[in-house]
Design a protein around this motif. Structure first.
Motif, short mmCIF file in Angstrom:
data_model
loop_
_atom_site.label_atom_id
_atom_site.label_comp_id
_atom_site.label_asym_id
_atom_site.label_seq_id
_atom_site.Cartn_x
_atom_site.Cartn_y
_atom_site.Cartn_z
N VAL A 112 -13.91 -12.82 11.30
CA VAL A 112 -13.94 -12.24 12.65
C VAL A 112 -15.16 -11.31 12.81
CG1 VAL A 112 -12.58 -11.17 14.47
CG2 VAL A 112 -11.41 -12.25 12.55
N HIS A 113 -16.31 -11.81 12.41
CA HIS A 113 -17.55 -11.03 12.49
C HIS A 113 -18.66 -12.02 12.86
CE1 HIS A 113 -21.04 -8.79 10.89
NE2 HIS A 113 -20.31 -7.71 11.12
N ALA A 114 -19.64 -11.56 13.60
CA ALA A 114 -20.71 -12.45 14.06
C ALA A 114 -21.41 -13.18 12.92
CB ALA A 114 -21.73 -11.65 14.88
N SER A 115 -21.57 -12.54 11.79
CA SER A 115 -22.27 -13.18 10.66
C SER A 115 -21.33 -13.42 9.48
CB SER A 115 -23.46 -12.32 10.23
OG SER A 115 -23.03 -11.03 9.87
N SER A 116 -20.04 -13.58 9.76
CA SER A 116 -19.07 -13.73 8.67
C SER A 116 -19.32 -14.98 7.82
CB SER A 116 -17.64 -13.70 9.19
OG SER A 116 -17.42 -14.74 10.12
N ALA A 117 -19.70 -16.09 8.43
CA ALA A 117 -19.93 -17.32 7.65
C ALA A 117 -21.09 -17.12 6.67
CB ALA A 117 -20.22 -18.50 8.58
N ARG A 118 -22.16 -16.49 7.14
CA ARG A 118 -23.31 -16.24 6.29
C ARG A 118 -22.94 -15.27 5.16
NH1 ARG A 118 -27.62 -12.56 8.00
NH2 ARG A 118 -26.23 -12.47 9.76
N ARG A 119 -22.16 -14.24 5.50
CA ARG A 119 -21.74 -13.26 4.49
C ARG A 119 -20.82 -13.90 3.45
NH1 ARG A 119 -22.47 -7.79 5.88
NH2 ARG A 119 -20.50 -7.15 4.94
N ARG A 120 -19.88 -14.76 3.90
CA ARG A 120 -18.98 -15.46 2.96
C ARG A 120 -19.77 -16.39 2.04
NH1 ARG A 120 -15.90 -16.35 7.34
NH2 ARG A 120 -16.48 -18.55 7.38
N GLU A 121 -20.78 -17.04 2.63
CA GLU A 121 -21.59 -17.95 1.82
C GLU A 121 -22.25 -17.18 0.68
OE1 GLU A 121 -25.01 -21.39 2.24
OE2 GLU A 121 -24.56 -20.13 3.98
N ARG A 122 -22.84 -16.04 0.98
CA ARG A 122 -23.52 -15.25 -0.04
C ARG A 122 -22.51 -14.65 -1.03
NH1 ARG A 122 -26.83 -14.85 -3.79
NH2 ARG A 122 -27.84 -12.85 -4.10
N MET A 123 -21.39 -14.16 -0.51
CA MET A 123 -20.34 -13.63 -1.40
C MET A 123 -19.85 -14.72 -2.35
SD MET A 123 -19.41 -10.34 -0.96
CE MET A 123 -17.67 -10.19 -1.35
N GLY A 124 -19.66 -15.93 -1.83
CA GLY A 124 -19.23 -17.05 -2.66
C GLY A 124 -20.22 -17.36 -3.76
N GLU A 125 -21.52 -17.26 -3.45
CA GLU A 125 -22.56 -17.45 -4.46
C GLU A 125 -22.45 -16.38 -5.54
OE1 GLU A 125 -26.40 -17.39 -2.59
OE2 GLU A 125 -25.89 -19.06 -1.27
N LEU A 126 -22.36 -15.13 -5.10
CA LEU A 126 -22.33 -14.01 -6.04
C LEU A 126 -21.08 -14.02 -6.91
CD1 LEU A 126 -23.70 -11.25 -3.65
CD2 LEU A 126 -24.90 -12.26 -5.61
N LEU A 127 -19.95 -14.41 -6.34
CA LEU A 127 -18.69 -14.43 -7.08
C LEU A 127 -18.49 -15.73 -7.87
CD1 LEU A 127 -16.40 -12.84 -4.34
CD2 LEU A 127 -17.18 -11.75 -6.47
N GLY A 128 -19.33 -16.73 -7.60
CA GLY A 128 -19.22 -18.01 -8.31
C GLY A 128 -18.05 -18.86 -7.85
N ILE A 129 -17.65 -18.70 -6.57
CA ILE A 129 -16.51 -19.48 -6.08
C ILE A 129 -16.90 -20.40 -4.93
CG2 ILE A 129 -14.80 -17.80 -6.86
CD1 ILE A 129 -14.57 -16.82 -3.95
N GLY A 130 -18.18 -20.47 -4.61
CA GLY A 130 -18.66 -21.38 -3.58
C GLY A 130 -18.34 -20.92 -2.17
N TYR A 131 -18.89 -21.65 -1.20
CA TYR A 131 -18.66 -21.34 0.21
C TYR A 131 -17.32 -21.90 0.67
CZ TYR A 131 -18.78 -21.31 5.22
OH TYR A 131 -18.44 -21.10 6.53
N ALA A 132 -16.67 -21.17 1.53
CA ALA A 132 -15.42 -21.64 2.15
C ALA A 132 -15.21 -20.91 3.46
CB ALA A 132 -14.24 -21.39 1.22
N ASN A 133 -14.39 -21.48 4.33
CA ASN A 133 -14.02 -20.75 5.54
C ASN A 133 -13.18 -19.54 5.13
OD1 ASN A 133 -11.26 -21.48 5.27
ND2 ASN A 133 -11.55 -23.33 6.49
#
Length: 188
Positions: A137-158
């Motif tokens: 629920v944030h304007a750049s949430s998809a981009r932030r999740r993508e980067r978080m997924g990279e950093l955490l090693g769990i990949g991108y997801a909705n």
């Protein structure tokens, strides 16, 4: 680098890429409409050697990952980022470099090992943590999740799947906050 577990991939080009990067056996799902006989082979591989799921970082790849995980508990998971799996011809394991594949396989996430970890926080991550971090629920949430997924090693997801992965892989509050801090430093 030789891999003991059997790696589940989507197709023959993925097998070629994986075997070019590491010594490993693979099982090909043939796409997201996984045949019952393929699922039985994955179950046998899990029982005998263990399984690592390495699918494309896209919607069909996620459907395959989910179907295999539901049917065959205890699978390990390796993730490529979209950038690592992208070429002019598309996105997929077959487009990843040998180094990217080796990195993904060296960073495998094991939900069962995470469950036994002493570092798992008692209270776990909550949905509100994702909201507060601007991952939903944030304007750049998809981009932030993508980067978080990279950093955490769990990949991108909705958002919903990201939350499930954080809990499934027992991402600690410390890990989560460190990755979030990195995302903030990068200005994402």
């Amino acid at each position: 680098m030789n891999i003991r577990e059997v790696i589940v991939v989507e197709g023959k080009d993925d097998t070629t890429a994986v075997q070019r990067a590491v010594g490993a056996d693979t099982i090909e799902t043939g796409g997201s409409a996984i045949d019952e006989s393929v699922l039985r082979r994955i179950e046998l591989a899990q029982a005998r050697r263990g399984v690592i799921v390495l699918t494309d970082p896209d919607s069909p790849g996620e459907r395959i990952r989910k179907r295999v995980s539901e049917r065959v508990p205890g699978c390990k998971h390796a993730f490529l980022t979209k950038d690592e799996a992208r070429s002019r011809r598309g996105i997929g394991v077959e487009h990843a470099t040998d180094d990217a594949i080796r990195r993904a396989l060296a960073s495998v996430r094991d939900p069962e090992a995470a469950a036994g970890s002493e570092t798992v926080m008692a209270d776990g991550l909550e949905w509100s943590d994702l909201l507060d971090a601007g991952l939903i629920v944030h304007a750049s949430s998809a981009r932030r999740r993508e980067r978080m997924g990279e950093l955490l090693g769990i990949g991108y997801a909705n958002g919903k799947q990201f939350f499930k992965r954080c809990r499934m892989f027992r991402i600690t509050r410390t890990e989560f906050l460190a990755a979030l801090e990195q995302v903030e430093r990068e200005g994402r």
